[in-house]
Design a protein around this motif. Structure first.
Motif, PDB file in Angstrom:
ATOM      1  N   ILE A 110     -30.319 -40.360  18.312  1.00  0.00           N
ATOM      2  CA  ILE A 110     -29.285 -39.508  17.721  1.00  0.00           C
ATOM      3  C   ILE A 110     -29.904 -38.155  17.333  1.00  0.00           C
ATOM      4  N   HIS A 111     -29.036 -37.187  17.076  1.00  0.00           N
ATOM      5  CA  HIS A 111     -29.491 -35.862  16.644  1.00  0.00           C
ATOM      6  C   HIS A 111     -29.932 -35.937  15.181  1.00  0.00           C
ATOM      7  N   SER A 112     -30.852 -35.078  14.785  1.00  0.00           N
ATOM      8  CA  SER A 112     -31.349 -35.072  13.408  1.00  0.00           C
ATOM      9  C   SER A 112     -30.236 -34.802  12.407  1.00  0.00           C
ATOM     10  N   ASN A 113     -29.244 -33.970  12.807  1.00  0.00           N
ATOM     11  CA  ASN A 113     -28.111 -33.718  11.913  1.00  0.00           C
ATOM     12  C   ASN A 113     -27.290 -34.983  11.675  1.00  0.00           C
ATOM     13  N   THR A 114     -27.153 -35.795  12.746  1.00  0.00           N
ATOM     14  CA  THR A 114     -26.434 -37.067  12.612  1.00  0.00           C
ATOM     15  C   THR A 114     -27.165 -37.997  11.665  1.00  0.00           C
ATOM     16  N   LEU A 115     -28.486 -37.983  11.751  1.00  0.00           N
ATOM     17  CA  LEU A 115     -29.283 -38.808  10.841  1.00  0.00           C
ATOM     18  C   LEU A 115     -29.070 -38.372   9.392  1.00  0.00           C
ATOM     19  N   ARG A 116     -29.117 -37.055   9.158  1.00  0.00           N
ATOM     20  CA  ARG A 116     -28.924 -36.559   7.801  1.00  0.00           C
ATOM     21  C   ARG A 116     -27.545 -36.951   7.255  1.00  0.00           C
ATOM     22  N   ASP A 125     -39.771 -40.926   8.220  1.00  0.00           N
ATOM     23  CA  ASP A 125     -39.955 -39.712   9.019  1.00  0.00           C
ATOM     24  C   ASP A 125     -38.635 -39.428   9.747  1.00  0.00           C
ATOM     25  N   PRO A 126     -37.903 -38.351   9.391  1.00  0.00           N
ATOM     26  CA  PRO A 126     -36.586 -38.086  10.004  1.00  0.00           C
ATOM     27  C   PRO A 126     -36.656 -37.905  11.510  1.00  0.00           C
ATOM     28  N   ALA A 127     -37.647 -37.156  11.998  1.00  0.00           N
ATOM     29  CA  ALA A 127     -37.734 -36.890  13.436  1.00  0.00           C
ATOM     30  C   ALA A 127     -37.963 -38.187  14.213  1.00  0.00           C
ATOM     31  N   ARG A 128     -38.876 -39.010  13.727  1.00  0.00           N
ATOM     32  CA  ARG A 128     -39.160 -40.272  14.416  1.00  0.00           C
ATOM     33  C   ARG A 128     -37.963 -41.212  14.336  1.00  0.00           C
ATOM     34  N   SER A 129     -37.292 -41.231  13.191  1.00  0.00           N
ATOM     35  CA  SER A 129     -36.116 -42.088  13.026  1.00  0.00           C
ATOM     36  C   SER A 129     -35.014 -41.699  13.998  1.00  0.00           C
TER      37      SER A 129
END
Length: 366
Positions: A329-335, A319-323
């Motif tokens: 970190i920001h979701s863009n950083t995760l991506r 789950d990107p949001a939970r991660s």
């Protein structure tokens, strides 16, 4: 049935605490094997021989003792019986008129001590036999007679059981004995065997395990046992005697993995670590090959930021949001990080088999 010297001495010690008279115990041949007067040991007691031959109480006064050339001293000698068999004699030294009132009491005490020792020996034998049977079951060595043997120990062959492994991190014979004693006295529905100096294996009914009934209670444990020095692993519920070996293997794999990934936890359940437990038996080359996919991450990322991101992503069920929230970190950083991981490993999150390999690699690395 034979009297040994240890039991005979118990009879002497206990009865002499009750009466202030010397007590002798003779074996089935009339030989004194325990006595309040050690100088009489291994002597043949004429009164005991007669009591055994005629199966009755023999009283010896001073005159009779003299006639027998003092091969027996004044007193009363009573045959000891167990289950209808006469196997020895207990004698009380003294004037018959003075010790007669103690005679039946001493005889009863002797017979109770013998019966207690017989029952304890039977219990030890049954426990040992049951323990060997349980160890055969967890090793998958159940034979054609296993169902009948199980019935002897109130083990329902059709009932689902869960194998529980208790691991002692700091083990000694004393702590192991105390822990086994605690478990045997507990009212839980379980069967146990000592499989090693630091390991106890338990069969617990699946119903009790499913209800969360714990085999250990920190409040009730002996004071000498530190709960923090115990690890408990629950295997997979299985039916049938053949399933017990499978449940044991799942418990062992769960314990091995749980100790690695969460060393501070005390309890591990197969349901929580099902996949890594199933992978516990992989060969060395398979483990190396799976783990090798992460090497590019380590080569370019000394602080393991990418590996931690990958691990958190899988622990968050992808789950990107939970991660992103867990990593702060920001979701863009995760991506960006996930894209970087794909580039370095040459594995895609959009391909199920490649994504699964990445997941396995994080599990096995832990």
């Amino acid at each position: 049935m034979k009297l040994d010297k240890t039991i005979a001495q118990q009879i002497v010690n206990r009865t002499m605490k009750i009466i202030a008279k010397s007590v002798n115990v003779m074996d089935e041949n009339g030989i004194i094997i325990a006595s309040g007067d050690p100088s009489r040991l291994q002597q043949r007691h004429t009164g005991a021989v007669l009591a055994l031959r005629e199966k009755r109480t023999i009283e010896i006064d001073a005159l009779l003792a003299k006639q027998w050339n003092y091969e027996a001293q004044p007193g009363i000698n009573l045959p000891i019986h167990y289950l209808g068999h006469t196997f020895g004699v207990v004698g009380i030294s003294g004037v018959p008129d003075e010790v007669r009132r103690y005679a039946e009491l001493v005889k009863m005490t002797a017979e109770l001590i013998v019966e207690q020792n017989v029952l304890l020996e039977q219990e030890r034998w049954q426990r040992r036999y049951k323990e060997e049977f349980l160890l055969q079951l967890i090793q998958g060595k159940a034979d054609a007679q296993a169902v009948k043997q199980a019935a002897l120990f109130a083990l329902d062959a059709n009932r689902p059981y869960v194998v529980v492994i208790i691991k002692l991190l700091k083990s000694s014979m004393e702590s192991l004995r105390e822990l086994v004693g605690y478990l045997e006295l507990s009212r839980l529905d379980l069967h146990l065997a000592v499989s090693a100096l630091d390991e106890i294996v338990i069969l617990q009914s699946a119903e009790s395990a499913a209800c969360g009934t714990h085999v250990l209670s920190a409040q009730l444990l002996p004071s000498s046992i530190n709960p923090q020095q115990l690890k408990v692993a629950f295997g997979c519920p299985m039916s049938g005697l053949d399933g017990i070996a499978v449940s044991y293997r799942t418990a062992l794999s769960t314990l091995n993995y749980g100790c690695r990934i969460a060393p501070k936890k005390q309890t591990y359940r197969y349901q929580e670590y099902k996949l890594p437990a199933l992978l516990d038996g992989l060969s060395d080359w398979q483990l190396v090959e799976i783990s090798r996919v992460l090497q590019p991450l380590y080569a370019t990322d000394e602080k393991r930021v990418l590996y931690k991101t990958l691990q958190t992503y899988f622990l968050s069920n992808c789950d990107p949001a939970r991660s992103a929230k867990k990593l702060f970190i920001h979701s863009n950083t995760l991506r960006y990080r996930l894209s970087k991981i794909e580039q370095l490993t040459q594995l895609s999150f959009n391909k199920i088999d490649e994504k699964f390999i990445l997941y396995l690699a994080t599990l096995l690395k832990t």
